[in-house]
Structures are given as C-alpha cells and as structure tokens.
Design an enzyme around this catalytic site. Structure first.
Site, PDB file in Angstrom:
ATOM      1  N   THR A 122     -25.877  28.107  -2.350  1.00 24.24           N
ATOM      2  CA  THR A 122     -25.847  26.670  -2.643  1.00 24.24           C
ATOM      3  C   THR A 122     -25.578  26.134  -1.292  1.00 24.24           C
ATOM      4  O   THR A 122     -24.891  26.631  -0.364  1.00 24.24           O
ATOM      5  CB  THR A 122     -24.682  26.438  -3.480  1.00 24.24           C
ATOM      6  OG1 THR A 122     -23.596  26.441  -2.783  1.00 24.24           O
ATOM      7  CG2 THR A 122     -24.603  27.252  -4.823  1.00 24.24           C
ATOM      8  N   HIS A 123     -26.365  24.982  -1.203  1.00 25.65           N
ATOM      9  CA  HIS A 123     -26.183  24.276   0.108  1.00 25.65           C
ATOM     10  C   HIS A 123     -26.889  24.751   1.197  1.00 25.65           C
ATOM     11  O   HIS A 123     -26.273  24.563   2.550  1.00 25.65           O
ATOM     12  CB  HIS A 123     -24.562  23.623   0.488  1.00 25.65           C
ATOM     13  CG  HIS A 123     -23.911  23.241  -0.661  1.00 25.65           C
ATOM     14  ND1 HIS A 123     -23.868  21.628  -0.799  1.00 25.65           N
ATOM     15  CD2 HIS A 123     -23.282  23.359  -1.523  1.00 25.65           C
ATOM     16  CE1 HIS A 123     -22.999  21.404  -1.629  1.00 25.65           C
ATOM     17  NE2 HIS A 123     -22.676  22.434  -2.300  1.00 25.65           N
TER      18      HIS A 123
ATOM     19  N   SER B 159     -50.499  30.964  16.218  1.00 25.18           N
ATOM     20  CA  SER B 159     -50.260  29.618  16.896  1.00 25.18           C
ATOM     21  C   SER B 159     -51.258  29.819  18.148  1.00 25.18           C
ATOM     22  O   SER B 159     -51.521  30.952  18.586  1.00 25.18           O
ATOM     23  CB  SER B 159     -48.910  29.793  17.641  1.00 25.18           C
ATOM     24  OG  SER B 159     -48.787  29.035  18.599  1.00 25.18           O
TER      25      SER B 159
ATOM     26  N   LYS C 158     -46.508  34.384  16.960  1.00 27.94           N
ATOM     27  CA  LYS C 158     -45.971  33.834  15.712  1.00 27.94           C
ATOM     28  C   LYS C 158     -46.994  34.094  14.487  1.00 27.94           C
ATOM     29  O   LYS C 158     -48.216  34.364  14.692  1.00 27.94           O
ATOM     30  CB  LYS C 158     -46.410  32.068  15.942  1.00 27.94           C
ATOM     31  CG  LYS C 158     -45.686  31.613  16.975  1.00 27.94           C
ATOM     32  CD  LYS C 158     -44.256  31.165  16.270  1.00 27.94           C
ATOM     33  CE  LYS C 158     -44.616  29.896  15.572  1.00 27.94           C
ATOM     34  NZ  LYS C 158     -43.086  29.556  14.955  1.00 27.94           N
TER      35      LYS C 158
ATOM     36  N   GLU D 217     -46.370  26.245   3.398  1.00 32.26           N
ATOM     37  CA  GLU D 217     -45.997  25.001   3.605  1.00 32.26           C
ATOM     38  C   GLU D 217     -46.945  23.968   3.110  1.00 32.26           C
ATOM     39  O   GLU D 217     -46.616  22.738   2.541  1.00 32.26           O
ATOM     40  CB  GLU D 217     -46.005  24.840   5.220  1.00 32.26           C
ATOM     41  CG  GLU D 217     -44.861  25.469   5.720  1.00 32.26           C
ATOM     42  CD  GLU D 217     -45.080  25.755   7.346  1.00 32.26           C
ATOM     43  OE1 GLU D 217     -44.044  26.014   7.906  1.00 32.26           O
ATOM     44  OE2 GLU D 217     -46.163  25.780   7.934  1.00 32.26           O
TER      45      GLU D 217
ATOM     46  N   TYR E  29     -60.485  -2.163 -22.514  1.00 31.54           N
ATOM     47  CA  TYR E  29     -60.857  -1.549 -21.228  1.00 31.54           C
ATOM     48  C   TYR E  29     -60.965  -2.681 -20.201  1.00 31.54           C
ATOM     49  O   TYR E  29     -60.884  -3.741 -20.255  1.00 31.54           O
ATOM     50  CB  TYR E  29     -62.487  -1.371 -21.535  1.00 31.54           C
ATOM     51  CG  TYR E  29     -63.010  -0.628 -20.196  1.00 31.54           C
ATOM     52  CD1 TYR E  29     -62.754   0.515 -20.060  1.00 31.54           C
ATOM     53  CD2 TYR E  29     -63.646  -1.659 -19.003  1.00 31.54           C
ATOM     54  CE1 TYR E  29     -63.454   1.024 -18.437  1.00 31.54           C
ATOM     55  CE2 TYR E  29     -64.270  -1.007 -18.134  1.00 31.54           C
ATOM     56  CZ  TYR E  29     -64.101  -0.032 -17.815  1.00 31.54           C
ATOM     57  OH  TYR E  29     -64.468   0.760 -16.708  1.00 31.54           O
TER      58      TYR E  29
ATOM     59  N   GLN F 116     -61.395   2.809 -13.774  1.00 31.73           N
ATOM     60  CA  GLN F 116     -62.374   3.688 -13.210  1.00 31.73           C
ATOM     61  C   GLN F 116     -61.532   4.394 -12.104  1.00 31.73           C
ATOM     62  O   GLN F 116     -61.876   5.517 -11.904  1.00 31.73           O
ATOM     63  CB  GLN F 116     -63.209   2.804 -12.817  1.00 31.73           C
ATOM     64  CG  GLN F 116     -64.508   3.564 -11.706  1.00 31.73           C
ATOM     65  CD  GLN F 116     -65.441   2.637 -11.409  1.00 31.73           C
ATOM     66  OE1 GLN F 116     -66.369   2.237 -12.347  1.00 31.73           O
ATOM     67  NE2 GLN F 116     -65.967   2.174 -10.420  1.00 31.73           N
TER      68      GLN F 116
ATOM     69  N   LYS G  45     -59.974   8.014 -11.933  1.00 36.59           N
ATOM     70  CA  LYS G  45     -60.956   9.273 -12.050  1.00 36.59           C
ATOM     71  C   LYS G  45     -60.579  10.331 -10.712  1.00 36.59           C
ATOM     72  O   LYS G  45     -60.057  11.356 -10.988  1.00 36.59           O
ATOM     73  CB  LYS G  45     -62.414   9.126 -11.932  1.00 36.59           C
ATOM     74  CG  LYS G  45     -62.732   9.018 -13.563  1.00 36.59           C
ATOM     75  CD  LYS G  45     -64.297   8.937 -13.469  1.00 36.59           C
ATOM     76  CE  LYS G  45     -64.892   7.645 -13.172  1.00 36.59           C
ATOM     77  NZ  LYS G  45     -66.428   7.281 -13.751  1.00 36.59           N
TER      78      LYS G  45
END
Ligand code: ARG
Length: 395
Positions: free
Chosen positions: A154-155, A277, A283, A290, A317, A322, A325
């Site tokens: 928690t936290h 990277s 890396k 992400e 209408y 429109q 969409k």
C-alpha cells in the site's frame, strides 16, 4: 453528386469543412452500410416498392461494392461527402432508375445509425473475445505461478504478504466486471434503428420487424426520435466500457513495470518484449507497458469528448454527432491492440521465485504478530502498540 443537391451550388470550403474526415472514416462503414442496404432492398420488395428483380439487382451491386471496398478499389470523393452517398451514386451509375429507388423509406440519419450499430456489434464481439483471451492468460498464469508468495503493497511500500494467485486474480476479476458492462452495452445496442428515417418515421407502410430480423437485432428501437437521441449516448456507453478496460490495463501495466523493476525483480519480461536506448547500451525498457498505461489517458479524453458532444442538443439529429465517429473508431483500435499486447505479455511473463521469497522481510509480518497476541486475549490496540514498539527498537 450529393443526395441533397437541388441545383444550388455549395461553397467548396463549406463542403470541405462539413465533410471533414468522413470519406476516410466511412470507408470502415461501407460493408455494414451495404449489408443494411441489402436488408432495406429486401424490405422494399416485401412492401411492393421494388420488384423482385430490382431488389436482386440492387443486392448484387451492393455485394460488388463490398468486394471493391475490401480490395481497396471503392472510393468516397469529397464531392460525395460520405459513404451513404457514394453507395447510392454507385448503385445509380450501375442500375439507373432502380438505383434511385434505394433511398425510399430511409434517411441518412437512420442509415448511419444502422450501419454504425452493425459495426459496433462486430467490434464489441472482437473486444469480448480479446477480453476472454486475457482472462484465460491470467488463469494459466495463476495455475503456473499462483502459490508463490509476494509482498503486498500500500502507498508503494510493503504492507502484508500475499500470493500471485491473489494478485493475478484481482486483475482477472476486474476484467470479469468489464465483461458485465460489455454485456449491458451489447443489450442496449441490440435494438434495430432502421426504418425510422430522419427521426420522425416514414410516411409509407414499411416493415421494421422484417428489417430487424434480417439484420440480426432481437428487437426494434420503437421511438424514431429516441433513435436519433440515442446516437452519441450509446457511443458514450461504449466508450465508458472501453475506458474502464483501458484503465484496468493501465493498473496492470503499472504493477508489471513495478514488479519487473530490476531492483525488485519479482517478475521478468522476456527480452523480445523490451526495447533499447539509443545511448545507454544496457537498457531493457518496458515501453509496451508504458504505452498501454498511457493510452488510458487517451481513452478518458475520447470518452469525455463523446459524452460532452451530446450535451445541450435539442432532440433530433445534429451534425455535431458526426464528430463522435472518429473518437469511437480510435477507441476500438487502441483497446483492441492493448488487450492483445497485454495478453501476450501475461503469456510470456516469468516469475523469479527466489526474488519473491527474499522480499518477504519481517515487517510484512507485523500485522500477523498483532493478531497472534489478539488471539491470546490482548486488546487489539495494546497488541498493535506492543508490536510497533518491537519494530521501532529493532530498527
Ligand atoms: N455523416 C453524417 C453523420 O455521420 C451522416 C448523416 C448526415 N445527415 C444529415 N442530416 N446531414 O452524421
């Protein structure tokens, strides 16, 4: 040639502005619009507007349009402004006066809602299948690794011990809740809007029940004005389900980014699921996770966009609709891809049991110690303070 042309020229800039990105977006709807038009032609035959051979000729040309749309040779021009117009123009070019009869007993307003519902139905079925595949991936993950203990947080700080079964089960339960939402939206969607015209019915005897059956809806949407008023609202409901799914994927992604942090190392992402990277050779980054996490914010924006588009409109209408969409189309694509990627990640994720067990440090058992004292009859608050004191001294 536009369907509403009456010999009065339209300003080209006005046409370009009102058409917007409809020609591109409507390409995704051509097949559904054609299928709805086939049902419409058969209905017109039933009520005596088209002869049998006329209806058959129309259906044949509509099938040809579907083929051409699939192979990429059917186009919608700016002059035509939308897919509904392009389809009617094509029918008229191929069939002359017979083609000119297809728009009997309909308006583009109910035509677009009908095509969209057929499209949404398929898209939602696809989302449901992908949701199911993710749930299955969670289940096999639990079968393979479930008994391994894990620190609960928690936290973002260690709290109490838990297990992989509990952790992955939480994500599974969230997706099962989303499936319930999805079913509700599928039920709302399962109402046939065809045959309601511009929103005020058709001054001709038609057979809406037949249209509903032909298009696979279990009932008709009775009130013609409600059909138009539900455009945008239903899209908002769809987006709510989709953003719920993406928000749950966002949490899954955050958990996985945290648990695969090399400093913790509870879980490991296979190398093929990481990116590198351009400057730091060591890396291995969780970009997939992400992006899944980041897309949740896009989904919230799209949901907000659609919901607010319907506010302040009087019944009926409006061209504003429109604009819903592109938001819905984008959302289906993002959530479909994200579910697919999340499933792949869960299927290939490894658990490092040693690191999980090493992480079970004494403070995780502080609450446990309190309850052992409670069992012996000590009041909870006193036990709590006693254990807190031991931990304070121990540090
Ligand atoms: N492209 C339009 C839309 O998506 C089709 C309906 C046009 N209807 C109209 N009355 N202008 O809303």
């Amino acid at each position: 040639m536009r369907l509403w042309e009456k010999g009065i020229p339209t300003d080209q800039k006005v046409l370009a502005f009102t058409t917007g990105d409809d020609p591109q977006l409507d390409m995704q709807l051509i097949e559904y619009d054609c299928r709805a038009s086939m049902a419409h032609a058969r209905m017109l035959e039933r009520v005596g507007v088209l002869s049998r051979s006329e209806a058959r000729a129309i259906c044949d040309v509509l099938a040809e349009i579907i083929d051409r749309a699939r192979e990429g040779t059917f186009t919608i021009s700016l002059e035509e402004e939308d897919g509904h117009t392009a389809i009617e123009n094509y029918l008229t070019k191929r069939l002359g006066d017979t083609g000119k009869k297809i728009h009997t007993a309909r308006s583009r307003n109910d035509q677009v809602v009908t095509a969209l519902r057929l499209f949404y139905r398929e898209q939602l079925d696809g989302i449901e299948t992908r949701l199911q595949e993710l749930i299955q991936a969670f289940q096999s993950f639990s079968r393979q690794w479930g008994t391994i203990p894990l620190p609960g947080y928690t936290h973002t700080r260690k709290a109490m011990p838990t297990t992989i079964t509990i952790w992955v089960g939480a994500h599974q339960a969230a997706m099962e809740d989303n499936r319930l939402w999805l079913h509700t939206v599928q039920t709302l969607l399962d109402q046939c809007p065809a045959g309601t015209g511009a929103g005020f019915g058709i001054p001709l005897k038609i057979d809406r029940e037949f249209l509903a059956r032909e298009l696979g809806f279990s009932r008709i949407q009775e009130n013609p004005l409600h059909v138009q008023n539900s455009r945008g609202k239903l899209e908002g409901d769809i987006l709510h389900v989709l953003s719920n799914i993406q928000l749950d994927l966002n949490r899954l992604a955050s958990d996985l980014i945290f648990f695969t942090l090399p400093e913790l190392g509870y879980f490991e992402l296979p190398d093929a699921f990481t990116t590198g990277s351009s400057i730091m050779p060591h890396k291995k980054n969780p970009d997939v996770l992400e992006l899944i996490r980041g897309y949740a914010h896009r989904l919230l924006g799209l949901e907000q966009e659609v919901r607010s588009l319907t506010a302040n409109l009087i019944s009926g209408y409006h061209r504003d609709l429109q604009l819903t969409k592109s938001a819905v189309f984008q959302a289906f694509s993002i959530v479909g891809q994200s579910l697919e990627m999340a499933t792949l990640v869960v299927q290939h994720l490894q658990v490092n049991e040693t690191r999980c067990r090493q992480a079970l440090t004494p403070e995780l058992y502080a609450t446990e110690a309190v309850y052992r004292l409670v069992e012996k009859g000590m009041p909870f608050r006193e036990a709590y303070r006693q254990v807190a004191e031991q931990f304070r001294k121990g540090r």
